[in-house]
Design a protein around this motif. Structure first.
Motif, PDB file in Angstrom:
ATOM      1  N   ILE A   6       0.777  -1.337  -0.218  1.00  0.00           N
ATOM      2  CA  ILE A   6      -0.014  -0.048   0.185  1.00  0.00           C
ATOM      3  C   ILE A   6       0.957   1.254   0.049  1.00  0.00           C
ATOM      4  N   ASP A   7       0.658   2.191  -1.032  1.00  0.00           N
ATOM      5  CA  ASP A   7       1.393   3.504  -0.948  1.00  0.00           C
ATOM      6  C   ASP A   7       0.409   4.514  -0.576  1.00  0.00           C
ATOM      7  N   PRO A   8       0.293   4.960   0.782  1.00  0.00           N
ATOM      8  CA  PRO A   8      -0.981   5.633   1.368  1.00  0.00           C
ATOM      9  C   PRO A   8      -0.813   7.106   0.791  1.00  0.00           C
ATOM     10  N   GLY A   9      -1.899   7.755   0.462  1.00  0.00           N
ATOM     11  CA  GLY A   9      -2.100   9.022   0.081  1.00  0.00           C
ATOM     12  C   GLY A   9      -3.679   9.397   0.566  1.00  0.00           C
ATOM     13  N   LEU A  10      -4.194  10.725   0.557  1.00  0.00           N
ATOM     14  CA  LEU A  10      -4.949  11.123   1.015  1.00  0.00           C
ATOM     15  C   LEU A  10      -6.178  11.232  -0.089  1.00  0.00           C
ATOM     16  N   GLN A  11      -5.580  11.468  -1.397  1.00  0.00           N
ATOM     17  CA  GLN A  11      -6.221  11.695  -2.348  1.00  0.00           C
ATOM     18  C   GLN A  11      -6.100  10.374  -3.474  1.00  0.00           C
ATOM     19  N   ILE A  12      -4.954   9.934  -3.445  1.00  0.00           N
ATOM     20  CA  ILE A  12      -5.034   8.539  -4.178  1.00  0.00           C
ATOM     21  C   ILE A  12      -4.134   7.630  -3.182  1.00  0.00           C
ATOM     22  N   ALA A  13      -4.428   6.514  -2.949  1.00  0.00           N
ATOM     23  CA  ALA A  13      -3.561   5.551  -2.409  1.00  0.00           C
ATOM     24  C   ALA A  13      -3.332   4.346  -3.426  1.00  0.00           C
ATOM     25  N   GLY A  14      -2.076   4.026  -3.583  1.00  0.00           N
ATOM     26  CA  GLY A  14      -1.894   2.937  -4.644  1.00  0.00           C
ATOM     27  C   GLY A  14      -2.062   1.640  -3.902  1.00  0.00           C
ATOM     28  N   PHE A  15      -2.277   0.434  -4.458  1.00  0.00           N
ATOM     29  CA  PHE A  15      -2.147  -0.900  -4.009  1.00  0.00           C
ATOM     30  C   PHE A  15      -1.500  -1.574  -5.066  1.00  0.00           C
ATOM     31  N   THR A  80       1.780  16.459   5.925  1.00  0.00           N
ATOM     32  CA  THR A  80       2.263  15.549   6.633  1.00  0.00           C
ATOM     33  C   THR A  80       1.077  14.925   7.661  1.00  0.00           C
ATOM     34  N   LEU A  81       0.656  15.832   8.461  1.00  0.00           N
ATOM     35  CA  LEU A  81      -0.477  15.257   9.411  1.00  0.00           C
ATOM     36  C   LEU A  81      -1.513  14.573   8.689  1.00  0.00           C
ATOM     37  N   LEU A  82      -1.867  15.209   7.446  1.00  0.00           N
ATOM     38  CA  LEU A  82      -2.962  14.542   6.483  1.00  0.00           C
ATOM     39  C   LEU A  82      -2.769  13.254   6.120  1.00  0.00           C
ATOM     40  N   LEU A  83      -1.483  13.324   5.475  1.00  0.00           N
ATOM     41  CA  LEU A  83      -1.063  12.044   4.961  1.00  0.00           C
ATOM     42  C   LEU A  83      -1.051  10.740   6.281  1.00  0.00           C
ATOM     43  N   GLY A  84      -0.427  11.320   7.283  1.00  0.00           N
ATOM     44  CA  GLY A  84      -0.342  10.133   8.448  1.00  0.00           C
ATOM     45  C   GLY A  84      -1.922   9.668   8.936  1.00  0.00           C
ATOM     46  N   GLN A  85      -2.727  10.702   8.711  1.00  0.00           N
ATOM     47  CA  GLN A  85      -3.907  10.273   9.065  1.00  0.00           C
ATOM     48  C   GLN A  85      -4.606   9.220   7.875  1.00  0.00           C
ATOM     49  N   ALA A  86      -4.254   9.415   6.558  1.00  0.00           N
ATOM     50  CA  ALA A  86      -4.453   8.715   5.576  1.00  0.00           C
ATOM     51  C   ALA A  86      -3.793   7.144   5.818  1.00  0.00           C
ATOM     52  N   ARG A  87      -2.737   7.246   6.085  1.00  0.00           N
ATOM     53  CA  ARG A  87      -1.863   5.881   6.427  1.00  0.00           C
ATOM     54  C   ARG A  87      -2.507   5.391   7.641  1.00  0.00           C
ATOM     55  N   GLY A  88      -3.021   6.048   8.546  1.00  0.00           N
ATOM     56  CA  GLY A  88      -3.631   5.381   9.706  1.00  0.00           C
ATOM     57  C   GLY A  88      -4.903   4.647   9.225  1.00  0.00           C
ATOM     58  N   ALA A  89      -5.588   5.229   8.410  1.00  0.00           N
ATOM     59  CA  ALA A  89      -6.910   4.355   8.000  1.00  0.00           C
ATOM     60  C   ALA A  89      -6.487   3.332   7.396  1.00  0.00           C
ATOM     61  N   CYS A  90      -5.541   3.319   6.580  1.00  0.00           N
ATOM     62  CA  CYS A  90      -4.995   2.084   5.604  1.00  0.00           C
ATOM     63  C   CYS A  90      -4.452   1.204   6.553  1.00  0.00           C
ATOM     64  N   ILE A  91      -3.653   1.349   7.380  1.00  0.00           N
ATOM     65  CA  ILE A  91      -3.337   0.526   8.509  1.00  0.00           C
ATOM     66  C   ILE A  91      -4.196  -0.189   9.351  1.00  0.00           C
ATOM     67  N   THR A  92      -5.168   0.620   9.824  1.00  0.00           N
ATOM     68  CA  THR A  92      -6.413   0.147  10.636  1.00  0.00           C
ATOM     69  C   THR A  92      -6.984  -0.773   9.912  1.00  0.00           C
ATOM     70  N   ALA A  93      -7.355  -0.604   8.313  1.00  0.00           N
ATOM     71  CA  ALA A  93      -8.016  -1.495   7.625  1.00  0.00           C
ATOM     72  C   ALA A  93      -7.396  -2.997   7.462  1.00  0.00           C
ATOM     73  N   LEU A  94      -6.166  -2.620   7.423  1.00  0.00           N
ATOM     74  CA  LEU A  94      -5.332  -4.090   7.265  1.00  0.00           C
ATOM     75  C   LEU A  94      -5.349  -4.804   8.530  1.00  0.00           C
ATOM     76  N   VAL A  95      -5.124  -4.157   9.734  1.00  0.00           N
ATOM     77  CA  VAL A  95      -5.037  -4.685  10.921  1.00  0.00           C
ATOM     78  C   VAL A  95      -6.425  -5.432  11.382  1.00  0.00           C
TER      79      VAL A  95
END
Length: 182
Positions: A6-15, A80-95
């Motif tokens: 997963i390449d996290p992003g708030l507008q576009i996340a790649g998988f 950076t904070l917004l990207l961190g939140q997007a990353r957190g949403a992705c990690i939470t989904a995986l976990v």
């Protein structure tokens, strides 16, 4: 073994999804999860789209392992904070799908895929295309996600051997940052 990157992003996340059989890597799927259809100020809505999108990818491709890019601090702290939140949403989904999550920096991914830590997006796209024998270049975000999966295929296997040998303790998976495990 099947790996989801997963390449996290708030507008576009790649998988990117690959299968690993020994040293052989094979392409399964790749794409993006986009939140551009929502208003820029609708952060909760965008995070929900990312969370639901990652869970949908997991349900469809049934990975065994996952890898995600570590967020770096850039010039704009708000971004950076917004990207961190997007990353957190992705990690939470995986976990929430009971998947192990391994983290790699962009530098680690670029070194593993292109052999050079400061490789640009075009070089990463070219190397991913070559390593996975793709007929055309993948998109930038999908290429980064596939690169993270490839990195985990190489680094994760080596780490598992070290764990088995007792060199890294008794963790089942590691978190990687700047070449260190914790």
């Amino acid at each position: 073994m099947r790996i989801l990157g997963i390449d996290p992003g708030l507008q576009i996340a790649g998988f990117g999804v690959i299968d690993v059989d020994g040293h052989a890597l094979s392409y399964v799927a790749s794409g993006t999860i986009k939140t551009g259809h929502l208003e820029t100020g609708n952060l909760p809505g965008r995070l929900k789209v990312l969370y639901d999108g990652v869970r949908e990818v997991v349900a469809r491709y049934q990975p065994d392992q996952t890898s995600i890019e570590i967020v770096f601090v850039n010039v704009n702290p708000q971004a950076t904070l917004l990207l961190g939140q997007a990353r957190g949403a992705c990690i939470t989904a995986l976990v929430s799908c009971d998947l192990p999550v391994t983290e790699y920096s962009a530098l680690q991914m670029k070194k593993a895929v292109a052999g050079y830590g400061k490789a640009g997006k075009p070089e990463v796209q070219q190397m991913v295309m070559r390593l996975l024998k793709l007929p055309a270049l993948p998109g930038k975000d999908a290429a980064d996600a596939l690169g993270l999966a490839i990195t985990h295929a190489h680094v994760g296997a080596a780490t598992a051997r070290l764990v088995k040998a007792g060199s890294l303790g008794s963790t089942t998976h590691g978190n990687y940052k700047d070449g260190r495990s914790r």
